[in-house]
Design a protein around this motif. Structure first.
Motif, PDB file in Angstrom:
ATOM      1  N   GLU A   1       0.813  -1.221   0.000  1.00  0.00           N
ATOM      2  CA  GLU A   1       0.000   0.000   0.000  1.00  0.00           C
ATOM      3  C   GLU A   1       0.845   1.269   0.000  1.00  0.00           C
ATOM      4  O   GLU A   1       0.296   2.367  -0.141  1.00  0.00           O
ATOM      5  N   VAL A   2       2.149   1.125   0.147  1.00  0.00           N
ATOM      6  CA  VAL A   2       3.050   2.280   0.174  1.00  0.00           C
ATOM      7  C   VAL A   2       3.734   2.479  -1.176  1.00  0.00           C
ATOM      8  O   VAL A   2       3.787   3.606  -1.701  1.00  0.00           O
ATOM      9  N   ALA A   3       4.247   1.398  -1.759  1.00  0.00           N
ATOM     10  CA  ALA A   3       5.027   1.508  -2.998  1.00  0.00           C
ATOM     11  C   ALA A   3       4.261   2.190  -4.135  1.00  0.00           C
ATOM     12  O   ALA A   3       4.833   3.040  -4.838  1.00  0.00           O
ATOM     13  N   PRO A   4       2.964   1.877  -4.364  1.00  0.00           N
ATOM     14  CA  PRO A   4       2.262   2.550  -5.460  1.00  0.00           C
ATOM     15  C   PRO A   4       2.181   4.069  -5.297  1.00  0.00           C
ATOM     16  O   PRO A   4       2.204   4.817  -6.280  1.00  0.00           O
ATOM     17  N   ARG A   5       2.107   4.542  -4.073  1.00  0.00           N
ATOM     18  CA  ARG A   5       2.026   5.985  -3.818  1.00  0.00           C
ATOM     19  C   ARG A   5       3.365   6.663  -4.124  1.00  0.00           C
ATOM     20  O   ARG A   5       3.392   7.802  -4.594  1.00  0.00           O
ATOM     21  N   LEU A   6       4.453   5.964  -3.862  1.00  0.00           N
ATOM     22  CA  LEU A   6       5.772   6.511  -4.204  1.00  0.00           C
ATOM     23  C   LEU A   6       5.939   6.571  -5.722  1.00  0.00           C
ATOM     24  O   LEU A   6       6.450   7.558  -6.264  1.00  0.00           O
ATOM     25  N   ARG A   7       5.482   5.530  -6.397  1.00  0.00           N
ATOM     26  CA  ARG A   7       5.588   5.504  -7.866  1.00  0.00           C
ATOM     27  C   ARG A   7       4.695   6.569  -8.492  1.00  0.00           C
ATOM     28  O   ARG A   7       5.079   7.205  -9.481  1.00  0.00           O
ATOM     29  N   ALA A   8       3.517   6.783  -7.911  1.00  0.00           N
ATOM     30  CA  ALA A   8       2.606   7.797  -8.437  1.00  0.00           C
ATOM     31  C   ALA A   8       3.199   9.192  -8.322  1.00  0.00           C
ATOM     32  O   ALA A   8       2.839  10.095  -9.097  1.00  0.00           O
ATOM     33  N   ALA A   9       4.123   9.381  -7.372  1.00  0.00           N
ATOM     34  CA  ALA A   9       4.793  10.669  -7.206  1.00  0.00           C
ATOM     35  C   ALA A   9       6.017  10.803  -8.110  1.00  0.00           C
ATOM     36  O   ALA A   9       6.732  11.803  -8.026  1.00  0.00           O
ATOM     37  N   GLY A  10       6.245   9.790  -8.958  1.00  0.00           N
ATOM     38  CA  GLY A  10       7.317   9.887  -9.940  1.00  0.00           C
ATOM     39  C   GLY A  10       8.629   9.239  -9.547  1.00  0.00           C
ATOM     40  O   GLY A  10       9.649   9.441 -10.221  1.00  0.00           O
ATOM     41  N   HIS A  11       8.607   8.435  -8.504  1.00  0.00           N
ATOM     42  CA  HIS A  11       9.837   7.811  -8.011  1.00  0.00           C
ATOM     43  C   HIS A  11       9.823   6.312  -8.263  1.00  0.00           C
ATOM     44  O   HIS A  11       8.777   5.716  -8.527  1.00  0.00           O
ATOM     45  N   GLY A  12      10.991   5.706  -8.140  1.00  0.00           N
ATOM     46  CA  GLY A  12      11.074   4.260  -8.167  1.00  0.00           C
ATOM     47  C   GLY A  12      10.807   3.698  -6.784  1.00  0.00           C
ATOM     48  O   GLY A  12      11.158   4.318  -5.775  1.00  0.00           O
ATOM     49  N   ALA A  13      10.182   2.528  -6.716  1.00  0.00           N
ATOM     50  CA  ALA A  13       9.930   1.858  -5.441  1.00  0.00           C
ATOM     51  C   ALA A  13      10.292   0.388  -5.598  1.00  0.00           C
ATOM     52  O   ALA A  13       9.772  -0.293  -6.494  1.00  0.00           O
ATOM     53  N   HIS A  14      11.163  -0.095  -4.739  1.00  0.00           N
ATOM     54  CA  HIS A  14      11.723  -1.429  -4.878  1.00  0.00           C
ATOM     55  C   HIS A  14      11.645  -2.173  -3.542  1.00  0.00           C
ATOM     56  O   HIS A  14      12.608  -2.183  -2.770  1.00  0.00           O
ATOM     57  N   PRO A  15      10.498  -2.775  -3.238  1.00  0.00           N
ATOM     58  CA  PRO A  15      10.394  -3.563  -2.004  1.00  0.00           C
ATOM     59  C   PRO A  15      11.279  -4.811  -2.100  1.00  0.00           C
ATOM     60  O   PRO A  15      11.375  -5.452  -3.160  1.00  0.00           O
ATOM     61  N   VAL A  16      11.925  -5.152  -1.000  1.00  0.00           N
ATOM     62  CA  VAL A  16      12.867  -6.272  -0.952  1.00  0.00           C
ATOM     63  C   VAL A  16      12.372  -7.303   0.048  1.00  0.00           C
ATOM     64  O   VAL A  16      11.962  -6.954   1.155  1.00  0.00           O
ATOM     65  N   THR A  17      12.411  -8.565  -0.348  1.00  0.00           N
ATOM     66  CA  THR A  17      12.222  -9.659   0.598  1.00  0.00           C
ATOM     67  C   THR A  17      13.583 -10.221   0.952  1.00  0.00           C
ATOM     68  O   THR A  17      14.343 -10.625   0.063  1.00  0.00           O
ATOM     69  N   LEU A  18      13.906 -10.242   2.221  1.00  0.00           N
ATOM     70  CA  LEU A  18      15.191 -10.741   2.669  1.00  0.00           C
ATOM     71  C   LEU A  18      15.196 -12.276   2.686  1.00  0.00           C
ATOM     72  O   LEU A  18      14.149 -12.925   2.815  1.00  0.00           O
ATOM     73  N   SER A  19      16.382 -12.842   2.570  1.00  0.00           N
ATOM     74  CA  SER A  19      16.538 -14.305   2.557  1.00  0.00           C
ATOM     75  C   SER A  19      15.931 -14.935   3.796  1.00  0.00           C
ATOM     76  O   SER A  19      16.069 -14.422   4.911  1.00  0.00           O
ATOM     77  N   GLY A  20      15.223 -16.042   3.583  1.00  0.00           N
ATOM     78  CA  GLY A  20      14.644 -16.797   4.681  1.00  0.00           C
ATOM     79  C   GLY A  20      13.242 -16.383   5.065  1.00  0.00           C
ATOM     80  O   GLY A  20      12.652 -16.987   5.971  1.00  0.00           O
ATOM     81  N   LEU A  21      12.691 -15.364   4.376  1.00  0.00           N
ATOM     82  CA  LEU A  21      11.382 -14.829   4.735  1.00  0.00           C
ATOM     83  C   LEU A  21      10.433 -14.861   3.543  1.00  0.00           C
ATOM     84  O   LEU A  21      10.868 -14.845   2.388  1.00  0.00           O
ATOM     85  N   ALA A  22       9.121 -14.897   3.840  1.00  0.00           N
ATOM     86  CA  ALA A  22       8.070 -14.804   2.811  1.00  0.00           C
ATOM     87  C   ALA A  22       8.358 -15.785   1.670  1.00  0.00           C
ATOM     88  O   ALA A  22       8.586 -16.972   1.924  1.00  0.00           O
ATOM     89  N   GLU A  23       8.369 -15.291   0.420  1.00  0.00           N
ATOM     90  CA  GLU A  23       8.578 -16.182  -0.717  1.00  0.00           C
ATOM     91  C   GLU A  23       9.999 -16.730  -0.794  1.00  0.00           C
ATOM     92  O   GLU A  23      10.287 -17.629  -1.590  1.00  0.00           O
TER      93      GLU A  23
END
Length: 232
Positions: free
Chosen positions: A19-41
């Motif tokens: 819910e945060v990354a799209p708002r950063l992109r809409a403001a003209g910036h790049g947004a790159h969420p990272v999943t760290l090793s051992g977590l989530a996917e």
């Protein structure tokens, strides 16, 4: 244009920033969420603290990102703070969101002994992993029932070596251009180590009237905080 590299805290992955990354992109910036090793996917991959530092550096170098605003939430302030000094001139600013900060030669569990003892006990009882909190643990943090269910449903056990390995810093953290976001429902004052860093003329303090997980409780407001900090 800034490139925000977003790293959520223990038990969470890149999905926490949905819910945060799209708002950063809409403001003209790049947004790159990272999943760290051992977590989530990436659950099941072996990980220590330096693995997590390298995960962040690798993401930045793989995409050849410049004007990087590194954002670390909770536990992830520790690897983010180390990665910030390792990416050199690529860094624009580092933002710590209600987070821990790294101390050279110290680990997550060594800096705050009472918490560290509880975490070590949990690791011993759970095969070397820190189990995610239950729904009751999120009470009083400004979260709706639906938001709590989303966090609990998406969380995965956190690899213990990332919490027990020491940080490695080449220079004082106070030399980095940084913003610290204090979430007031999780305590109305920064920890003493953060308060000391805020004496640096390169650090800024921002307060949010919400709990420890603002990417869920106040994503629009958090995005605005990140954008403002990047513009400094």
């Amino acid at each position: 244009m800034a490139n925000f590299v977003l790293v959520a805290g223990a038990w969470l992955g890149a999905w926490a920033w949905d819910e945060v990354a799209p708002r950063l992109r809409a403001a003209g910036h790049g947004a790159h969420p990272v999943t760290l090793s051992g977590l989530a996917e990436r659950q099941g991959l072996p990980a220590g603290q330096q693995t997590h530092v390298q995960d962040i550096v690798d993401e930045i170098e793989r995409q050849d990102l410049r004007d990087v605003v590194l954002v670390g939430h909770s536990y992830s302030g520790i690897p983010v703070g180390q990665a910030a000094e390792r990416i050199g001139a690529r860094l624009r600013r580092v933002i710590f969101v209600d987070s821990n900060v790294p101390h050279d030669g110290e680990s997550f569990v060594s800096v705050w002994p009472p918490l560290g003892e509880r975490v070590r006990a949990a690791l011993a009882d759970n095969g070397g992993f820190w189990p995610p909190p239950t729904a009751d643990d999120y009470a009083g943090q400004g979260l709706s029932g639906e938001q709590i269910a989303r966090i609990v449903g998406g969380s995965t056990p956190h690899p213990g070596a990332t919490l027990t390995e020491p940080a490695v810093l080449a220079r004082p953290l106070g030399e980095l251009p940084a913003t610290y976001v204090k979430c007031l429902l999780d305590g109305d004052e920064p920890n003493p180590d953060v308060a000391a860093l805020l004496k640096s003329d390169r650090w800024r303090l921002v307060e949010m009237d919400t709990g420890h997980w603002p990417m869920f409780s106040q994503p629009l407001e958090l995005a605005s905080v990140l954008l403002d900090a990047a513009a400094e």
